[in-house]
Design a protein around this motif. Structure first.
Motif, PDB file in Angstrom:
ATOM      1  N   CYS A  98       0.842  -1.189   0.000  1.00  0.00           N
ATOM      2  CA  CYS A  98       0.000   0.000   0.000  1.00  0.00           C
ATOM      3  C   CYS A  98       0.882   1.245   0.000  1.00  0.00           C
ATOM      4  O   CYS A  98       1.812   1.346   0.811  1.00  0.00           O
ATOM      5  CB  CYS A  98      -0.923   0.022   1.221  1.00  0.00           C
ATOM      6  N   TRP A 140       0.654   5.322   0.399  1.00  0.00           N
ATOM      7  CA  TRP A 140      -0.214   6.400   0.865  1.00  0.00           C
ATOM      8  C   TRP A 140       0.518   7.731   0.711  1.00  0.00           C
ATOM      9  O   TRP A 140       1.547   7.966   1.318  1.00  0.00           O
ATOM     10  CB  TRP A 140      -0.593   6.162   2.326  1.00  0.00           C
ATOM     11  N   ASN A 141      -0.011   8.563  -0.164  1.00  0.00           N
ATOM     12  CA  ASN A 141       0.558   9.889  -0.376  1.00  0.00           C
ATOM     13  C   ASN A 141       1.999   9.817  -0.874  1.00  0.00           C
ATOM     14  O   ASN A 141       2.827  10.677  -0.559  1.00  0.00           O
ATOM     15  CB  ASN A 141       0.480  10.721   0.917  1.00  0.00           C
ATOM     16  N   SER A 146      -6.174   1.966  -7.460  1.00  0.00           N
ATOM     17  CA  SER A 146      -6.131   3.251  -6.766  1.00  0.00           C
ATOM     18  C   SER A 146      -7.548   3.598  -6.328  1.00  0.00           C
ATOM     19  O   SER A 146      -8.531   3.108  -6.898  1.00  0.00           O
ATOM     20  CB  SER A 146      -5.568   4.340  -7.683  1.00  0.00           C
ATOM     21  N   ALA A 168      -8.600   9.709  -3.269  1.00  0.00           N
ATOM     22  CA  ALA A 168      -7.711   9.478  -2.124  1.00  0.00           C
ATOM     23  C   ALA A 168      -6.289   9.252  -2.639  1.00  0.00           C
ATOM     24  O   ALA A 168      -6.095   8.663  -3.704  1.00  0.00           O
ATOM     25  CB  ALA A 168      -8.169   8.271  -1.322  1.00  0.00           C
ATOM     26  N   VAL A 199      -4.021   7.082  -2.464  1.00  0.00           N
ATOM     27  CA  VAL A 199      -3.649   5.722  -2.085  1.00  0.00           C
ATOM     28  C   VAL A 199      -3.659   4.796  -3.292  1.00  0.00           C
ATOM     29  O   VAL A 199      -4.511   4.897  -4.173  1.00  0.00           O
ATOM     30  CB  VAL A 199      -4.597   5.178  -0.988  1.00  0.00           C
ATOM     31  N   ALA A 249      -7.992   2.156   3.754  1.00  0.00           N
ATOM     32  CA  ALA A 249      -7.904   3.571   3.397  1.00  0.00           C
ATOM     33  C   ALA A 249      -9.282   4.175   3.156  1.00  0.00           C
ATOM     34  O   ALA A 249     -10.180   3.530   2.606  1.00  0.00           O
ATOM     35  CB  ALA A 249      -7.044   3.750   2.149  1.00  0.00           C
ATOM     36  N   ASP A 287      -9.350  10.326   3.363  1.00  0.00           N
ATOM     37  CA  ASP A 287      -8.459  11.184   4.158  1.00  0.00           C
ATOM     38  C   ASP A 287      -7.790  10.464   5.325  1.00  0.00           C
ATOM     39  O   ASP A 287      -7.321  11.093   6.270  1.00  0.00           O
ATOM     40  CB  ASP A 287      -9.246  12.385   4.702  1.00  0.00           C
ATOM     41  N   ARG A 288      -7.716   9.135   5.240  1.00  0.00           N
ATOM     42  CA  ARG A 288      -7.234   8.389   6.410  1.00  0.00           C
ATOM     43  C   ARG A 288      -6.664   7.048   5.989  1.00  0.00           C
ATOM     44  O   ARG A 288      -7.181   6.412   5.063  1.00  0.00           O
ATOM     45  CB  ARG A 288      -8.414   8.191   7.360  1.00  0.00           C
ATOM     46  N   ILE A 289      -5.595   6.630   6.661  1.00  0.00           N
ATOM     47  CA  ILE A 289      -5.032   5.295   6.441  1.00  0.00           C
ATOM     48  C   ILE A 289      -4.961   4.585   7.779  1.00  0.00           C
ATOM     49  O   ILE A 289      -4.565   5.169   8.798  1.00  0.00           O
ATOM     50  CB  ILE A 289      -3.631   5.379   5.777  1.00  0.00           C
ATOM     51  N   GLY A 314       4.806  10.638   2.883  1.00  0.00           N
ATOM     52  CA  GLY A 314       3.940   9.485   2.668  1.00  0.00           C
ATOM     53  C   GLY A 314       4.402   8.239   3.393  1.00  0.00           C
ATOM     54  O   GLY A 314       5.431   8.216   4.080  1.00  0.00           O
ATOM     55  N   SER A 341      -3.645   7.143  10.761  1.00  0.00           N
ATOM     56  CA  SER A 341      -3.036   8.423  10.397  1.00  0.00           C
ATOM     57  C   SER A 341      -3.727   9.595  11.086  1.00  0.00           C
ATOM     58  O   SER A 341      -3.145  10.680  11.204  1.00  0.00           O
ATOM     59  CB  SER A 341      -3.079   8.619   8.875  1.00  0.00           C
TER      60      SER A 341
END
Length: 507
Positions: free
Chosen positions: A6, A8-9, A35, A39, A41, A121, A124-126, A146, A175
């Motif tokens: 994964c 993230w960002n 994807s 988001a 991710v 995910a 706005d959150r992981i 990230g 996160s």
């Protein structure tokens, strides 16, 4: 059982593809990169289909949320009934993770019963978490602002990273809220309370073990069992075979390995005959070790001498089993729960210290034996299951007095087990399952009982060109060189490698 990545960002689908291709041995049935719209991710997943094989592909998307998971959720049927079957889109046990999260229940992750590592995910959150003992692996690396998650260290190799962290067992990362430890190992009991009924305790232990085996056999594919002929794997196999027979199903498939005439092969054959399993064995030689040592070290992701030694027979057992089944039961965890190692004998007169040592060692399994079992079985696309590490069984075993686990041997047992009997209560609870000579068989390390240590000398001489005795220093140096030759960033791998650490509780 699967491999996951994964981002993230950070990164892109090309980066995710480079990472997941190194984990395809964990899940050869399907690989998918997805994807999440809106988001930052990207998730990649290589799947070994065990539950919900027809429609359980991952990542799983529900609305604006996406999940990838590795492992098995054994109470998924109960969770479906509680959460409402209509909200589920697949038969996959992993989907329950997503719906539990979406339910907003307090301590939702604590309701998962099984072995797992997952990343979830939202726009706005992981969120990422790992099972109580770390049976399933999960690593994370910070890249700029990230995060990158993956099942194995090799997925990060060649990315030019400076550090990688292990997501600790029983821990969740959010996160939004940071890290929290959602599971804590229950402290082990030392001495029995006055009037404790030992016979009743043994009977209850047996029932808890039987329930754990039944739970950890849940699958939509056939589940076999490793069988070394030692107490732990023999107990698991005997109970599993009984349950299959009661259900009118085909005999349990059992698998053992060793050099010609090794104690493990002889004992395993006797156990298989006694319980009536469908038994298969593989006799390996030093030439097999020469051919496979680099493969073992690469997949083990460690150059630790003791881990490599025990990983060798694990590889041959996994390869043998994978020809017939996708999942196997193992006996891992019994030594840590019931005082099964030789060094535990030093604690026989100090139950408090023994209880503390067992608690400590359970908390370190993710970095040693569980890493070996996961990496080597998954190298062969085989799911290894550990019923002794069932949460209910851990809780019961930890509440059982340590003085019942390690006892001064009865006079008529001295000849077969020595002056102290390890795993005394476990033997008592399961004595009727196996012939007495097998129940009270003295423990041997897997690499010793299988004949690996003796064959290894010949193999190392061939590989190093040294005709003399290969000592541990030379052996360790060869393993480290082999590992370094296989990775672009070997220092990064070695910095996070599993290894035995001598930090035992003083007796």
């Amino acid at each position: 059982m699967c491999g996951l990545v994964c981002l993230w960002n950070v990164g892109n689908e090309e980066m995710a593809a480079r990472m997941i291709v190194k984990l395809e041995h964990r899940g050869p049935d399907a690989t998918q990169i997805t994807s999440l719209k809106g988001a930052p991710v990207i998730m990649a997943h290589s799947r070994l289909s065990i539950i919900g094989p027809q429609d359980g592909a991952q990542p799983i998307i529900q609305g604006t949320d996406m999940l990838i998971a590795n492992g098995e959720i054994y109470n998924h049927a109960d969770l479906r009934a509680i959460l409402g079957k209509d909200i589920f889109q697949t038969a996959s046990d992993s989907e329950t993770i997503l719906h539990l999260f979406r339910s907003r229940a307090a301590r939702w992750v604590d309701r998962l019963d099984g072995m797992f590592a997952f990343v979830l995910a939202t726009p706005d959150r992981i969120v990422a978490a790992r099972d109580p003992l770390g049976i399933k692996p999960l690593y994370v690396a910070r890249i700029g602002e990230g995060l990158a998650f993956a099942s194995e260290l090799k997925a990060f190799d060649g990315l030019g990273l400076q550090t990688i962290e292990t997501v600790p067992p029983g821990t969740l990362y959010d996160s939004r809220d940071g890290w929290r430890q959602w599971y804590r190992m229950p402290q082990g009991a030392a001495r029995a309370e006055p009037g404790l009924d030992v016979e009743a305790t043994a009977r209850e232990l047996r029932l808890v073990i039987e329930a754990a085996v039944a739970k950890w056999m849940v699958a939509d594919v056939e589940v076999g069992s490793f069988l070394s002929g030692g107490l732990d794997s023999s107990i698991i196999a005997a109970i599993a075979q009984r349950q299959l027979k009661q259900a009118g199903r085909a005999p349990l498939k059992t698998f053992s390995v060793g050099t010609a005439g090794s104690p493990d092969l002889i004992a395993a054959k006797a156990v298989a005959a006694h319980i009536g399993s469908d038994h298969d064995e593989y006799v390996f030689t030093s030439d097999d070790l020469v051919e496979n040592l680099p493969h073992v070290i690469y997949h083990l992701e460690s150059a630790d001498i003791d881990l490599v030694r025990s990983a060798i027979p694990t590889l041959f057992a996994a390869r043998l089993a994978r020809r017939q089944v996708k999942a196997v039961l193992t006996g891992e965890g019994a030594d840590e729960l019931f005082a099964g190692y030789t060094y535990h004998h030093a604690y026989v007169d100090d139950p408090r210290a023994l209880a503390d040592e067992l608690t400590r060692s359970l908390g370190t399994m993710h970095n040693i034996n569980l890493q070996r079992v996961d990496r080597i079985s998954m190298a062969e696309s085989l799911e290894a299951r550990t019923p002794f590490l069932d949460r209910d069984l851990i809780a019961f075993a930890q509440s059982t007095p340590a003085e019942l686990k390690l006892r001064r041997t009865d006079p008529d047992r001295i000849e077969s087990t020595g002056p102290t009997t390890e795993k005394w209560l476990l033997r008592k609870a399961c004595a009727d399952l196996l012939p007495e000579s097998l129940v009270w068989r003295k423990k041997a390390q897997f690499d010793e009982g299988s004949g690996t240590v003796a064959a290894l000398q010949d193999a190392l001489q061939t590989l190093t060109g040294n005709t003399g005795v290969i000592d541990r220093v030379q052996e360790g140096a060869f393993y480290e060189k082999t590992l370094r030759d296989r990775f672009v960033d070997p220092d990064l791998i070695l910095a996070n490698a599993g290894r035995w650490v001598a930090d035992r509780v003083a007796a």
